[in-house]
Structures are given as structure tokens and as C-alpha cells.
Design a protein around this motif. Structure first.
Motif, mmCIF file in Angstrom:
data_model
loop_
_atom_site.group_PDB
_atom_site.id
_atom_site.type_symbol
_atom_site.label_atom_id
_atom_site.label_comp_id
_atom_site.label_asym_id
_atom_site.label_seq_id
_atom_site.Cartn_x
_atom_site.Cartn_y
_atom_site.Cartn_z
ATOM 1 N N LYS A 58 1.036 -1.140 0.071
ATOM 2 C CA LYS A 58 -0.180 -0.004 0.028
ATOM 3 C C LYS A 58 0.725 1.199 -0.001
ATOM 4 C CE LYS A 58 -4.552 -1.048 1.542
ATOM 5 N NZ LYS A 58 -5.589 -0.485 2.230
ATOM 6 N N ALA A 59 2.067 1.157 0.802
ATOM 7 C CA ALA A 59 2.960 2.380 0.731
ATOM 8 C C ALA A 59 3.536 2.482 -0.461
ATOM 9 C CB ALA A 59 4.004 2.200 1.819
ATOM 10 N N ARG A 60 3.968 1.486 -1.317
ATOM 11 C CA ARG A 60 4.519 1.565 -2.538
ATOM 12 C C ARG A 60 3.631 2.125 -3.388
ATOM 13 N NH1 ARG A 60 7.255 -3.022 -1.509
ATOM 14 N NH2 ARG A 60 5.575 -4.226 -2.177
ATOM 15 N N PHE A 61 2.330 1.604 -3.514
ATOM 16 C CA PHE A 61 1.494 2.342 -4.547
ATOM 17 C C PHE A 61 1.151 3.819 -4.051
ATOM 18 C CE2 PHE A 61 -3.154 3.189 -5.155
ATOM 19 C CZ PHE A 61 -3.292 2.779 -6.561
ATOM 20 N N ARG A 62 1.008 4.186 -2.845
ATOM 21 C CA ARG A 62 0.665 5.787 -2.511
ATOM 22 C C ARG A 62 1.685 6.383 -3.075
ATOM 23 N NH1 ARG A 62 -2.468 7.829 2.590
ATOM 24 N NH2 ARG A 62 -1.639 9.917 2.377
ATOM 25 N N THR A 63 3.256 6.171 -2.765
ATOM 26 C CA THR A 63 4.327 6.617 -3.316
ATOM 27 C C THR A 63 4.177 6.900 -4.686
ATOM 28 O OG1 THR A 63 5.518 5.879 -1.328
ATOM 29 C CG2 THR A 63 6.961 6.784 -3.040
ATOM 30 N N ALA A 64 3.953 5.837 -5.332
ATOM 31 C CA ALA A 64 3.995 5.901 -6.911
ATOM 32 C C ALA A 64 2.837 6.756 -7.418
ATOM 33 C CB ALA A 64 3.584 4.469 -7.466
ATOM 34 N N SER A 109 10.747 7.519 5.480
ATOM 35 C CA SER A 109 10.055 6.408 5.213
ATOM 36 C C SER A 109 9.958 5.491 6.662
ATOM 37 C CB SER A 109 10.914 5.585 4.220
ATOM 38 O OG SER A 109 12.035 5.071 4.411
ATOM 39 N N GLY A 110 11.143 5.742 7.364
ATOM 40 C CA GLY A 110 11.013 5.056 8.564
ATOM 41 C C GLY A 110 10.074 5.416 9.493
ATOM 42 N N ILE A 111 9.252 6.544 9.450
ATOM 43 C CA ILE A 111 8.326 6.910 10.309
ATOM 44 C C ILE A 111 7.130 6.810 9.495
ATOM 45 C CG2 ILE A 111 7.243 9.203 11.121
ATOM 46 C CD1 ILE A 111 9.976 10.434 11.283
ATOM 47 N N PHE A 112 6.969 7.034 8.202
ATOM 48 C CA PHE A 112 5.714 6.710 7.492
ATOM 49 C C PHE A 112 5.246 5.266 7.559
ATOM 50 C CE2 PHE A 112 6.774 10.654 4.954
ATOM 51 C CZ PHE A 112 6.093 11.611 5.811
ATOM 52 N N ALA A 113 6.306 4.391 7.426
ATOM 53 C CA ALA A 113 5.844 2.843 7.372
ATOM 54 C C ALA A 113 5.059 2.435 8.403
ATOM 55 C CB ALA A 113 7.104 2.055 6.847
ATOM 56 N N PRO A 114 5.641 2.524 9.679
ATOM 57 C CA PRO A 114 4.652 2.038 11.029
ATOM 58 C C PRO A 114 3.231 2.819 10.952
ATOM 59 C CG PRO A 114 6.907 2.676 11.623
ATOM 60 C CD PRO A 114 7.001 3.276 10.368
ATOM 61 N N TYR A 115 3.575 4.235 10.400
ATOM 62 C CA TYR A 115 2.129 4.769 10.793
ATOM 63 C C TYR A 115 0.976 4.286 10.096
ATOM 64 C CZ TYR A 115 -1.249 8.596 9.596
ATOM 65 O OH TYR A 115 -2.431 9.288 9.490
ATOM 66 N N ARG A 116 1.625 4.128 8.488
ATOM 67 C CA ARG A 116 0.482 3.420 7.526
ATOM 68 C C ARG A 116 0.193 2.160 7.856
ATOM 69 N NH1 ARG A 116 3.900 5.736 2.648
ATOM 70 N NH2 ARG A 116 2.968 7.609 2.307
ATOM 71 N N LEU A 117 0.943 1.377 8.520
ATOM 72 C CA LEU A 117 0.742 -0.116 9.112
ATOM 73 C C LEU A 117 -0.320 0.163 10.160
ATOM 74 C CD1 LEU A 117 1.405 -3.033 8.637
ATOM 75 C CD2 LEU A 117 3.034 -2.957 10.378
ATOM 76 N N HIS A 118 -0.018 0.942 10.858
ATOM 77 C CA HIS A 118 -0.994 1.380 12.332
ATOM 78 C C HIS A 118 -2.384 1.783 11.424
ATOM 79 C CE1 HIS A 118 -2.665 2.891 15.842
ATOM 80 N NE2 HIS A 118 -3.258 3.934 15.277
ATOM 81 N N ARG A 119 -2.426 2.445 10.517
ATOM 82 C CA ARG A 119 -3.703 3.019 9.965
ATOM 83 C C ARG A 119 -4.335 1.429 9.381
ATOM 84 N NH1 ARG A 119 -5.216 7.737 8.347
ATOM 85 N NH2 ARG A 119 -7.078 6.882 7.714
ATOM 86 N N LEU A 120 -3.674 0.911 8.637
ATOM 87 C CA LEU A 120 -3.843 -0.504 8.237
ATOM 88 C C LEU A 120 -4.688 -1.327 9.292
ATOM 89 C CD1 LEU A 120 -4.154 -2.196 5.637
ATOM 90 C CD2 LEU A 120 -2.049 -3.398 6.458
ATOM 91 N N LEU A 121 -4.070 -1.546 10.258
ATOM 92 C CA LEU A 121 -4.657 -2.389 11.564
ATOM 93 C C LEU A 121 -6.053 -1.928 11.763
ATOM 94 C CD1 LEU A 121 -1.261 -3.295 13.325
ATOM 95 C CD2 LEU A 121 -2.623 -4.859 12.371
#
Ligand SMILES: [Zn+2]
Length: 313
Positions: A58-64, A109-121
Motif C-alpha cells: 500500500k505504501a509503495r502504491f501511494r508513493t507511486a 520512510s522509517g516514520i511513515f511505514a509504521p504509521y501506515r501499518l497502524h492505519r491499516l490495522l
């Protein structure tokens, strides 16, 4: 129970975060905490992938998408510029923006990745709850089919997420089917229920006989809280002696367990009694009552034991 069976449990999975244990089914979209290749919901095999991978996808898709929008905006700005000088300046500005975006991504990216994962959860929590429910049902089916080890191992995974007494009791019921051994990966602290339970106390007694080092803070606290109920049981004295013995693991337990240790010190094995004497030798003024009771036992039971006598003098 006389028909107890010997079992070897698989090694418990150790992960830094709980979400790392979850997997997602590509076919039916459900989640599972179980480790096997089969999805608990649709029963298909080979369709599960780690939850973290969906977050990364999801993070890769959003970045693209963001990079594409920025590029499109830069190209439009260049195209709409009225002359060559402005076109060059706009192109340079657009390129600068893209490079800046890339650098920001790299930096944060180290900050965004956990944030996106938290949103997903958070977003998927109803589906995750349904998946855990399906996992629990799969465990029930194993129990019904007398597959107790498989049932227990499933409940062990579900119990990492579902912190309810129902799961704890079901795990203990399964564990009651096995011959317990010291070399097994047994659990005790994680099955301590909130209320008094004869089922749990019996399991604690069985565990205390094979591996008392599993008796730690939660189970010590449980034994202290329900001591009067435990004392009424036929094996209550043996269990509480084992608990007192386990409490001698650390000096910090002395204050909380002082009376329990004092009451059951007479029944402690010699090596544990010697340990108690050693612990008190530097803390006599802190625990005068316990020291006096231990000294009495030393005089009555270990009067001719030089090692004990040296420690209480
Ligand atoms: Zn599925």
C-alpha cells in the motif's frame, strides 16, 4: 485424567511486534494468526502472506501515485510556460521538487511505514477479529477430533491477540490432556485467569511439579490472592510450598511473599531452605518475623546440619 498423552509442541513463534504474526489471505481477504499453510476461513492453501507485506504494498502504491501526480504537475507547468526561459526554469523547479520528494521519502520512510501499518490495522480490525474467530473455531474442530496438540498450538497463537479467560481456560483444558515435562515449552503466566479457577490452580500444581521456574509475578500474585481457596484443596499444601519455593528466586519477592514463605518454610526442600537462610542472612533486620520463624525451623529440623546452622548465626 489417566489417559494423558505425550506431546512435543512446536517452538513458540517469537516476534518483536504482535502484528508480525498475522497473515492475510489473497483469495478471501480474511486474516489469520495461525502458522500453517491453510487459510482458516476459506480453507485454501498457499494463499496467505504476511500483513506487513500488504502495508508495504500500500505504501509503495501511494508513493507511486504521489510521484506520478508531481511529475504530471511539473510537465503541465513546463507545457504552459510562455517562453523558453520560463520553460527551462519550470523544468528545473519540477526536477528539484521531484528530487526533494525523493529525499524526503528516504529520510522519513522509517516514520511513515509504521504509521501506515497502524492505519491499516485500525482499518482492518473488524476483519482481523473475524479471522481470529475463525482460528478459534479451527482449534475447536481440532479438539472435537481429539487433535489436542494441534488445538493447543492454535489457541496459543490466538491467545496472543485475544486476552480473554475463555482462551486461557481452553488452553488449560488442552494442556490437561498431556503428560507435562520440564523440557516442554509450557506456559503459566499467560494463562493466569482474572478469577479463581480450580482448573487453573490444578494446572499450576502440575506445572509447579515439573518446572517451578515458570511461577513468576502473575502466578505468585494469584497464589497470594486466592491462598485461602487453594489451602482447602487436597494438593494445596504441596502447591503453596512449591510457590514459596519459586518465590525464593528473587529477593524482591520476600516482602510480598513473607507470610507465605514463613508458613511453608517448614516443608521446603533442604536446598531451598538453605537458599532462604542465605537470603535472610543479609536482611534480618528487614524481616525480623520471618527470620525468627526460619531460625525456629533451623533449630528443630536442621539442628545437626552445619551448613544451615552457619547461615542462621
Ligand atoms: Zn482465505
Amino acid at each position: 485424567m489417566n489417559d494423558k498423552i505425550a506431546a512435543h509442541f512446536s517452538k513458540p513463534l517469537v516476534t518483536k511486534y504482535r502484528y508480525e504474526r498475522l497473515r492475510h489471505c489473497d483469495k478471501c481477504g480474511s486474516f489469520t494468526s495461525l502458522r500453517g499453510p491453510v487459510c482458516s476461513s476459506c480453507k485454501r492453501s498457499g494463499t496467505l502472506k504476511p500483513l506487513a507485506r500488504i502495508g508495504a504494498g500500500k505504501a509503495r502504491f501511494r508513493t507511486a501515485v504521489e510521484a506520478l501526480l508531481l511529475t504530471a504537475a511539473a510537465i503541465s507547468a513546463v507545457y504552459l510556460s510562455p517562453n523558453a526561459v520560463q520553460r527551462t526554469a519550470t523544468a528545473l523547479l519540477g526536477a528539484g521538487l521531484l528530487v526533494g520528494y525523493g529525499l524526503l521519502l528516504r529520510r522519513y520512510s522509517g516514520i511513515f511505514a509504521p504509521y501506515r501499518l497502524h492505519r491499516l490495522l485500525v482499518e482492518k480490525s473488524p476483519q482481523i477479529a473475524d479471522g481470529l474467530d475463525a482460528d478459534e473455531k479451527a482449534a475447536e474442530a481440532d479438539y472435537e477430533a481429539d487433535r489436542y496438540r494441534e488445538c493447543y498450538e492454535k489457541l496459543r497463537e490466538v491467545g496472543v491477540f485475544v486476552l480473554e479467560d475463555r482462551i486461557r481456560y481452553n488452553k488449560i483444558i488442552c494442556l490437561g490432556r498431556f503428560v507435562l515435562r520440564k523440557d516442554m515449552d509450557l506456559e503459566l503466566e499467560s494463562v493466569v485467569p482474572r478469577k479463581y479457577s480450580k482448573l487453573f490452580v490444578h494446572y499450576m500444581w502440575e506445572v509447579s511439579k515439573v518446572n517451578r521456574t515458570l511461577i513468576r509475578e502473575k502466578s505468585l500474585d494469584y497464589a497470594l490472592r486466592f491462598r485461602s481457596d487453594i489451602e482447602k484443596l487436597s494438593y494445596g499444601t504441596e502447591l503453596l510450598t512449591n510457590v514459596a519455593s519459586a518465590a525464593l528466586r528473587s529477593k524482591t519477592n520476600l516482602s510480598a511473599c513473607e507470610y507465605l514463605i514463613g508458613d511453608y518454610a517448614i516443608a521446603l526442600p533442604r536446598d531451598r531452605f538453605i537458599r532462604l537462610c542465605g537470603m535472610l542472612s543479609n536482611a534480618r533486620w528487614e524481616y525480623p518475623n520471618l527470620t525468627a520463624r526460619v531460625a525456629q525451623i533451623a533449630e528443630s529440623r536442621y539442628a545437626h546440619d552445619p551448613e544451615v546452622q552457619a547461615l542462621i548465626r
